[in-house]
Motif scaffolding. Structure first.
Motif, PDB file in Angstrom:
ATOM      1  N   GLN A 189      68.460  89.168  26.728  1.00  0.00           N
ATOM      2  CA  GLN A 189      67.991  90.407  26.099  1.00  0.00           C
ATOM      3  C   GLN A 189      68.036  90.314  24.580  1.00  0.00           C
ATOM      4  O   GLN A 189      67.094  90.718  23.894  1.00  0.00           O
ATOM      5  CB  GLN A 189      68.833  91.595  26.565  1.00  0.00           C
ATOM      6  CG  GLN A 189      68.614  91.975  28.006  1.00  0.00           C
ATOM      7  CD  GLN A 189      69.602  93.032  28.475  1.00  0.00           C
ATOM      8  OE1 GLN A 189      70.516  93.423  27.750  1.00  0.00           O
ATOM      9  NE2 GLN A 189      69.423  93.492  29.700  1.00  0.00           N
ATOM     10  N   GLU A 190      69.128  89.794  24.050  1.00  0.00           N
ATOM     11  CA  GLU A 190      69.260  89.723  22.596  1.00  0.00           C
ATOM     12  C   GLU A 190      68.275  88.734  21.989  1.00  0.00           C
ATOM     13  O   GLU A 190      67.671  89.006  20.952  1.00  0.00           O
ATOM     14  CB  GLU A 190      70.685  89.358  22.197  1.00  0.00           C
ATOM     15  CG  GLU A 190      70.870  89.407  20.701  1.00  0.00           C
ATOM     16  CD  GLU A 190      72.312  89.522  20.281  1.00  0.00           C
ATOM     17  OE1 GLU A 190      72.594  89.132  19.138  1.00  0.00           O
ATOM     18  OE2 GLU A 190      73.142  89.998  21.062  1.00  0.00           O
ATOM     19  N   LEU A 191      68.099  87.597  22.632  1.00  0.00           N
ATOM     20  CA  LEU A 191      67.150  86.608  22.133  1.00  0.00           C
ATOM     21  C   LEU A 191      65.730  87.170  22.154  1.00  0.00           C
ATOM     22  O   LEU A 191      64.980  87.015  21.186  1.00  0.00           O
ATOM     23  CB  LEU A 191      67.249  85.333  22.969  1.00  0.00           C
ATOM     24  CG  LEU A 191      66.578  84.088  22.435  1.00  0.00           C
ATOM     25  CD1 LEU A 191      67.048  83.773  21.021  1.00  0.00           C
ATOM     26  CD2 LEU A 191      66.853  82.915  23.345  1.00  0.00           C
ATOM     27  N   LYS A 192      65.385  87.850  23.227  1.00  0.00           N
ATOM     28  CA  LYS A 192      64.059  88.466  23.318  1.00  0.00           C
ATOM     29  C   LYS A 192      63.876  89.512  22.217  1.00  0.00           C
ATOM     30  O   LYS A 192      62.838  89.548  21.554  1.00  0.00           O
ATOM     31  CB  LYS A 192      63.878  89.103  24.695  1.00  0.00           C
ATOM     32  CG  LYS A 192      62.502  89.658  24.939  1.00  0.00           C
ATOM     33  CD  LYS A 192      62.368  90.173  26.357  1.00  0.00           C
ATOM     34  CE  LYS A 192      60.990  90.730  26.608  1.00  0.00           C
ATOM     35  NZ  LYS A 192      60.845  91.231  27.980  1.00  0.00           N
ATOM     36  N   ARG A 193      64.893  90.333  21.995  1.00  0.00           N
ATOM     37  CA  ARG A 193      64.821  91.365  20.958  1.00  0.00           C
ATOM     38  C   ARG A 193      64.651  90.743  19.570  1.00  0.00           C
ATOM     39  O   ARG A 193      63.835  91.199  18.761  1.00  0.00           O
ATOM     40  CB  ARG A 193      66.076  92.238  21.002  1.00  0.00           C
ATOM     41  CG  ARG A 193      66.043  93.408  20.037  1.00  0.00           C
ATOM     42  CD  ARG A 193      67.317  94.232  20.103  1.00  0.00           C
ATOM     43  NE  ARG A 193      68.520  93.470  19.828  1.00  0.00           N
ATOM     44  CZ  ARG A 193      68.907  93.094  18.603  1.00  0.00           C
ATOM     45  NH1 ARG A 193      68.180  93.384  17.560  1.00  0.00           N
ATOM     46  NH2 ARG A 193      70.027  92.415  18.440  1.00  0.00           N
TER      47      ARG A 193
ATOM     48  N   ILE B  89      68.997  78.719  16.740  1.00  0.00           N
ATOM     49  CA  ILE B  89      69.777  79.832  17.260  1.00  0.00           C
ATOM     50  C   ILE B  89      71.226  79.571  16.866  1.00  0.00           C
ATOM     51  O   ILE B  89      71.834  78.602  17.322  1.00  0.00           O
ATOM     52  CB  ILE B  89      69.640  79.947  18.788  1.00  0.00           C
ATOM     53  CG1 ILE B  89      68.177  80.167  19.159  1.00  0.00           C
ATOM     54  CG2 ILE B  89      70.521  81.074  19.320  1.00  0.00           C
ATOM     55  CD1 ILE B  89      67.887  80.019  20.629  1.00  0.00           C
ATOM     56  N   ALA B  90      71.738  80.414  15.994  1.00  0.00           N
ATOM     57  CA  ALA B  90      73.121  80.286  15.538  1.00  0.00           C
ATOM     58  C   ALA B  90      73.972  81.258  16.357  1.00  0.00           C
ATOM     59  O   ALA B  90      73.694  82.454  16.401  1.00  0.00           O
ATOM     60  CB  ALA B  90      73.220  80.603  14.051  1.00  0.00           C
ATOM     61  N   VAL B  91      74.979  80.722  16.998  1.00  0.00           N
ATOM     62  CA  VAL B  91      75.842  81.529  17.854  1.00  0.00           C
ATOM     63  C   VAL B  91      76.922  82.171  16.993  1.00  0.00           C
ATOM     64  O   VAL B  91      77.576  81.501  16.195  1.00  0.00           O
ATOM     65  CB  VAL B  91      76.467  80.657  18.963  1.00  0.00           C
ATOM     66  CG1 VAL B  91      77.358  81.485  19.852  1.00  0.00           C
ATOM     67  CG2 VAL B  91      75.378  79.978  19.775  1.00  0.00           C
ATOM     68  N   ARG B  92      77.100  83.464  17.170  1.00  0.00           N
ATOM     69  CA  ARG B  92      78.099  84.203  16.404  1.00  0.00           C
ATOM     70  C   ARG B  92      79.369  84.386  17.239  1.00  0.00           C
ATOM     71  O   ARG B  92      79.383  84.183  18.447  1.00  0.00           O
ATOM     72  CB  ARG B  92      77.518  85.549  15.986  1.00  0.00           C
ATOM     73  CG  ARG B  92      76.242  85.341  15.147  1.00  0.00           C
ATOM     74  CD  ARG B  92      75.680  86.603  14.629  1.00  0.00           C
ATOM     75  NE  ARG B  92      76.554  87.075  13.558  1.00  0.00           N
ATOM     76  CZ  ARG B  92      76.551  88.321  13.118  1.00  0.00           C
ATOM     77  NH1 ARG B  92      75.739  89.205  13.626  1.00  0.00           N
ATOM     78  NH2 ARG B  92      77.364  88.684  12.154  1.00  0.00           N
TER      79      ARG B  92
ATOM     80  N   ARG C   3      69.381  88.780  12.660  1.00  0.00           N
ATOM     81  CA  ARG C   3      70.751  88.772  13.159  1.00  0.00           C
ATOM     82  C   ARG C   3      70.953  89.816  14.247  1.00  0.00           C
ATOM     83  O   ARG C   3      70.498  90.944  14.130  1.00  0.00           O
ATOM     84  CB  ARG C   3      71.685  89.063  11.988  1.00  0.00           C
ATOM     85  CG  ARG C   3      73.096  88.658  12.244  1.00  0.00           C
ATOM     86  CD  ARG C   3      73.913  88.742  10.999  1.00  0.00           C
ATOM     87  NE  ARG C   3      73.379  87.804  10.008  1.00  0.00           N
ATOM     88  CZ  ARG C   3      73.847  87.664   8.796  1.00  0.00           C
ATOM     89  NH1 ARG C   3      74.836  88.406   8.387  1.00  0.00           N
ATOM     90  NH2 ARG C   3      73.331  86.794   7.971  1.00  0.00           N
ATOM     91  N   GLY C   4      71.675  89.407  15.287  1.00  0.00           N
ATOM     92  CA  GLY C   4      72.061  90.312  16.359  1.00  0.00           C
ATOM     93  C   GLY C   4      73.573  90.316  16.499  1.00  0.00           C
ATOM     94  O   GLY C   4      74.289  89.781  15.650  1.00  0.00           O
ATOM     95  N   ASP C   5      74.069  90.898  17.580  1.00  0.00           N
ATOM     96  CA  ASP C   5      75.516  90.967  17.800  1.00  0.00           C
ATOM     97  C   ASP C   5      76.120  89.591  18.072  1.00  0.00           C
ATOM     98  O   ASP C   5      77.122  89.224  17.489  1.00  0.00           O
ATOM     99  CB  ASP C   5      75.833  91.881  18.988  1.00  0.00           C
ATOM    100  CG  ASP C   5      75.456  93.320  18.717  1.00  0.00           C
ATOM    101  OD1 ASP C   5      75.421  93.706  17.536  1.00  0.00           O
ATOM    102  OD2 ASP C   5      75.194  94.046  19.690  1.00  0.00           O
ATOM    103  N   ALA C   6      75.510  88.859  18.989  1.00  0.00           N
ATOM    104  CA  ALA C   6      76.073  87.581  19.417  1.00  0.00           C
ATOM    105  C   ALA C   6      75.294  86.381  18.894  1.00  0.00           C
ATOM    106  O   ALA C   6      75.811  85.274  18.881  1.00  0.00           O
ATOM    107  CB  ALA C   6      76.130  87.524  20.939  1.00  0.00           C
ATOM    108  N   LEU C   7      74.042  86.611  18.481  1.00  0.00           N
ATOM    109  CA  LEU C   7      73.187  85.508  18.047  1.00  0.00           C
ATOM    110  C   LEU C   7      72.510  85.851  16.730  1.00  0.00           C
ATOM    111  O   LEU C   7      72.297  87.017  16.412  1.00  0.00           O
ATOM    112  CB  LEU C   7      72.089  85.237  19.086  1.00  0.00           C
ATOM    113  CG  LEU C   7      72.509  84.902  20.504  1.00  0.00           C
ATOM    114  CD1 LEU C   7      71.281  84.850  21.405  1.00  0.00           C
ATOM    115  CD2 LEU C   7      73.252  83.591  20.551  1.00  0.00           C
ATOM    116  N   ALA C   8      72.156  84.817  16.011  1.00  0.00           N
ATOM    117  CA  ALA C   8      71.281  84.944  14.852  1.00  0.00           C
ATOM    118  C   ALA C   8      70.209  83.878  15.024  1.00  0.00           C
ATOM    119  O   ALA C   8      70.484  82.795  15.555  1.00  0.00           O
ATOM    120  CB  ALA C   8      72.050  84.724  13.558  1.00  0.00           C
TER     121      ALA C   8
END
Length: 116
Positions: A101-105, A85-88, A26-31
């Motif tokens: 950046q987030e997807l790469k991370r 990819i689930a969008v938050r 999980r990230g800020d905008a994506l999971a």
């Protein structure tokens, strides 16, 4: 332009299986939810809820940005994975660079990204 046909995850059964059996990051905008599929090429699907935005125009814009980020990163993703990819909710304010950046991370965190 979307993802190449052989890299698209389309069937609802596949999404359901990945959601129930996959590993989540999980990230800020994506999971991302990943499930290994050793004999298959990597396939990617995007899931975005109406909770993110009631407007289809906004949801489609977000999906286009994420697909573009996926196309950019696809050559560096290890083969043999099904990825959803689930969008938050926070994704509404994000630009393409943030998704990239987030997807790469998240992919590095999941250990499916070459070149890191």
């Amino acid at each position: 332009m979307g993802l190449p046909k052989e890299h698209r995850l389309k069937h609802w059964r596949d999404f359901k299986t990945i959601y129930s059996q996959g590993k989540r990051f999980r990230g800020d905008a994506l999971a991302i939810i990943l499930l290994p599929q050793p004999a298959a090429p990597t396939k990617i699907g995007i899931s975005i809820s109406r909770k993110v935005s009631k407007k289809a125009v906004v949801r489609n814009l977000i999906k286009r940005r994420i697909r573009h980020a996926c196309r950019t990163l696809l050559p560096q993703i290890q083969p043999g994975w099904h990825i959803v990819i689930a969008v938050r909710y926070n994704a509404r304010e994000c630009e393409y660079e943030h998704f990239l950046q987030e997807l790469k991370r998240l992919l590095i965190q999941a250990e499916v990204f070459h070149g890191h």
